[in-house]
Design a protein around this motif. Structure first.
Motif, PDB file in Angstrom:
ATOM      1  N   SER A  17       0.855  -1.180   0.000  1.00  0.00           N
ATOM      2  CA  SER A  17       0.000   0.000   0.000  1.00  0.00           C
ATOM      3  C   SER A  17       0.889   1.227   0.000  1.00  0.00           C
ATOM      4  CB  SER A  17      -0.926   0.010   1.226  1.00  0.00           C
ATOM      5  OG  SER A  17      -0.210   0.368   2.384  1.00  0.00           O
ATOM      6  N   ARG A 133      -6.954  -1.524  -7.738  1.00  0.00           N
ATOM      7  CA  ARG A 133      -5.582  -1.083  -7.452  1.00  0.00           C
ATOM      8  C   ARG A 133      -5.464   0.423  -7.717  1.00  0.00           C
ATOM      9  NH1 ARG A 133      -1.223  -0.153 -10.423  1.00  0.00           N
ATOM     10  NH2 ARG A 133      -2.299  -0.728 -12.333  1.00  0.00           N
ATOM     11  N   ASN A 172      -4.478   2.622  -0.006  1.00  0.00           N
ATOM     12  CA  ASN A 172      -4.395   2.660  -1.461  1.00  0.00           C
ATOM     13  C   ASN A 172      -3.451   1.525  -1.838  1.00  0.00           C
ATOM     14  OD1 ASN A 172      -3.622   3.201  -4.145  1.00  0.00           O
ATOM     15  ND2 ASN A 172      -4.062   5.385  -3.887  1.00  0.00           N
ATOM     16  N   ALA A 173      -4.018   0.459  -2.383  1.00  0.00           N
ATOM     17  CA  ALA A 173      -3.221  -0.733  -2.686  1.00  0.00           C
ATOM     18  C   ALA A 173      -2.417  -0.512  -3.960  1.00  0.00           C
ATOM     19  CB  ALA A 173      -4.128  -1.940  -2.832  1.00  0.00           C
ATOM     20  N   THR A 174      -1.174  -0.927  -3.928  1.00  0.00           N
ATOM     21  CA  THR A 174      -0.290  -0.646  -5.069  1.00  0.00           C
ATOM     22  C   THR A 174      -0.054  -1.848  -5.973  1.00  0.00           C
ATOM     23  OG1 THR A 174       1.596  -1.102  -3.632  1.00  0.00           O
ATOM     24  CG2 THR A 174       0.949   1.193  -3.886  1.00  0.00           C
ATOM     25  N   GLU A 175      -0.445  -3.038  -5.520  1.00  0.00           N
ATOM     26  CA  GLU A 175      -0.219  -4.217  -6.365  1.00  0.00           C
ATOM     27  C   GLU A 175      -1.422  -5.134  -6.322  1.00  0.00           C
ATOM     28  OE1 GLU A 175       3.450  -6.488  -5.925  1.00  0.00           O
ATOM     29  OE2 GLU A 175       4.428  -4.606  -5.317  1.00  0.00           O
ATOM     30  N   THR A 176      -1.744  -5.720  -7.478  1.00  0.00           N
ATOM     31  CA  THR A 176      -2.854  -6.660  -7.500  1.00  0.00           C
ATOM     32  C   THR A 176      -2.440  -7.947  -6.793  1.00  0.00           C
ATOM     33  OG1 THR A 176      -2.131  -7.538  -9.604  1.00  0.00           O
ATOM     34  CG2 THR A 176      -3.767  -5.775  -9.682  1.00  0.00           C
ATOM     35  N   VAL A 200      -7.059  -7.424  -4.518  1.00  0.00           N
ATOM     36  CA  VAL A 200      -6.784  -6.186  -5.246  1.00  0.00           C
ATOM     37  C   VAL A 200      -6.783  -6.505  -6.735  1.00  0.00           C
ATOM     38  CG1 VAL A 200      -5.159  -4.300  -5.591  1.00  0.00           C
ATOM     39  CG2 VAL A 200      -5.387  -5.351  -3.315  1.00  0.00           C
ATOM     40  N   GLU A 202      -7.139  -5.023 -10.969  1.00  0.00           N
ATOM     41  CA  GLU A 202      -7.000  -3.874 -11.863  1.00  0.00           C
ATOM     42  C   GLU A 202      -8.369  -3.188 -11.927  1.00  0.00           C
ATOM     43  OE1 GLU A 202      -4.410  -2.644 -12.954  1.00  0.00           O
ATOM     44  OE2 GLU A 202      -2.950  -4.275 -12.761  1.00  0.00           O
TER      45      GLU A 202
END
Ligand code: CUA
Length: 328
Positions: A17, A133, A172-176, A200, A202
């Motif tokens: 995140s 994401r 806020n997630a940064t990776e699926t 998470v 796309e």
């Protein structure tokens, strides 16, 4: 990363995140400071004890009269370090506690022992949270019973969920991928089972998921998936569970608390899902929560299809009348 592939045993969970690298940086800084002073103090302790040990019984210690520069140094240096720790912690704390203005709001309700989640468009899920994401997601949380706590280690967020009051957190997630969700406040017998997944996706996949387009499953397959997704199996999974076992009972008689019995059919199963308190199975506590409004009629039909697919009771020799008559 898929949950199944998370067999690695890392020192820290994944960091996916926007806030998690900052939390980790603070963690490592605190660890480094602690290690530095631990080593320094123990080295000095042993070294000075050795150097200034009493060498003869007649030795008289020389008095010391203090040192102003030393006093100032060991006052000012810790002050600067602790203020830096405070500022570093406070900056991250404020960021965690103040969601940005452009959030996607998801509602979370904790109850013994599951997470109920509702998306702004109305879509509901249990023990799973699908999010896009790269989007600020705010969780507005409350509890139906006791205190729970919503913990996603990979996002470095943890927030108590309280009855009679809303709490919030955001990420806020940064990776699926799929990440663990835990209840991290002891909340009763099945606290340890109050776990789930954050998925998470796309943003396009999230939109597709929201609109409910699923792969072509048969009703039985969909029912089996829903049975697991709604955690029905935790109570109705087998003999000796909190609720009666459902496999191999379709079309038979269900004994009720109070001595009556009812046919184990669509109507009884549906009623038990939406109004579980109406007719309680003999020998069980009235503890099942209602799923009214959380499971659609279509989904109830799929669950019924799944339960039906698990078969009817074996015919007993004493009930010759029952199993001889042809119903259609
Ligand atoms: Cu809910 Cu522990």
């Amino acid at each position: 990363m898929d949950l199944m592939n998370q067999s690695r045993f890392g020192l820290l969970p994944e960091s996916v995140s926007t806030i998690s690298p900052k939390v980790d940086a603070l963690f490592w800084a605190l660890s480094a400071i602690s290690v530095f002073f631990t080593v320094l103090i123990f080295t000095l302790l042993v070294g000075l004890a050795w150097r200034y040990r009493r060498r003869s019984d007649a030795e008289v210690p020389r008095p010391i009269h203090g040192s102003v520069p030393l006093e100032i140094a060991w006052s000012v240096i810790p002050l600067v370090i602790s203020l830096a720790v405070f500022v570093g912690g406070a900056v991250i704390f404020f960021e965690m506690k103040r969601p940005p203005s452009d959030t996607l709001d998801v509602y979370v309700v904790g109850k013994q022992w599951m997470w109920k989640i509702q998306h702004p468009e109305g879509k509901r899920e249990i023990n799973e949270l699908h999010v896009p994401r790269g989007q600020n997601v705010r969780l507005v949380m409350s509890s139906e019973d006791v205190i729970h706590s919503f913990f996603v280690p990979a996002f470095r967020i943890k927030q108590d969920v309280l009855p009679g009051r809303y709490t919030q957190t955001w990420f806020n997630a940064t990776e699926t991928g799929e990440y663990h969700l835990f209840c991290t406040e002891y909340c009763g017998t099945d606290h340890a089972a109050m776990i789930g997944r954050v998925i998470v996706m796309e943003p396009e996949d999230y939109q597709r998921w929201l609109s409910g387009v699923s792969a072509d499953e048969t009703p039985v397959q969909a029912g089996e998936r829903l049975f697991a997704k709604n955690a029905c199996n935790t109570c109705h999974g087998g003999a000796g569970g909190v609720g009666p076992m459902l496999a191999g009972r379709w079309g038979g008689q269900a004994q009720l608390e109070g001595g009556e019995s009812v046919k184990f059919d669509e109507n009884y199963v549906r009623e038990s899902i939406v109004k579980p308190m109406e007719r309680i199975a003999a020998g069980y506590q009235p503890v099942m929560p209602t799923y009214q409004g959380q499971i659609s009629e279509e989904e109830i039909q799929q669950i019924i299809a799944y339960i039906r697919s698990q078969g009817a009771p074996a015919p007993t020799s004493s009930s010759g009348v029952e199993h001889d008559h042809a119903s259609h």
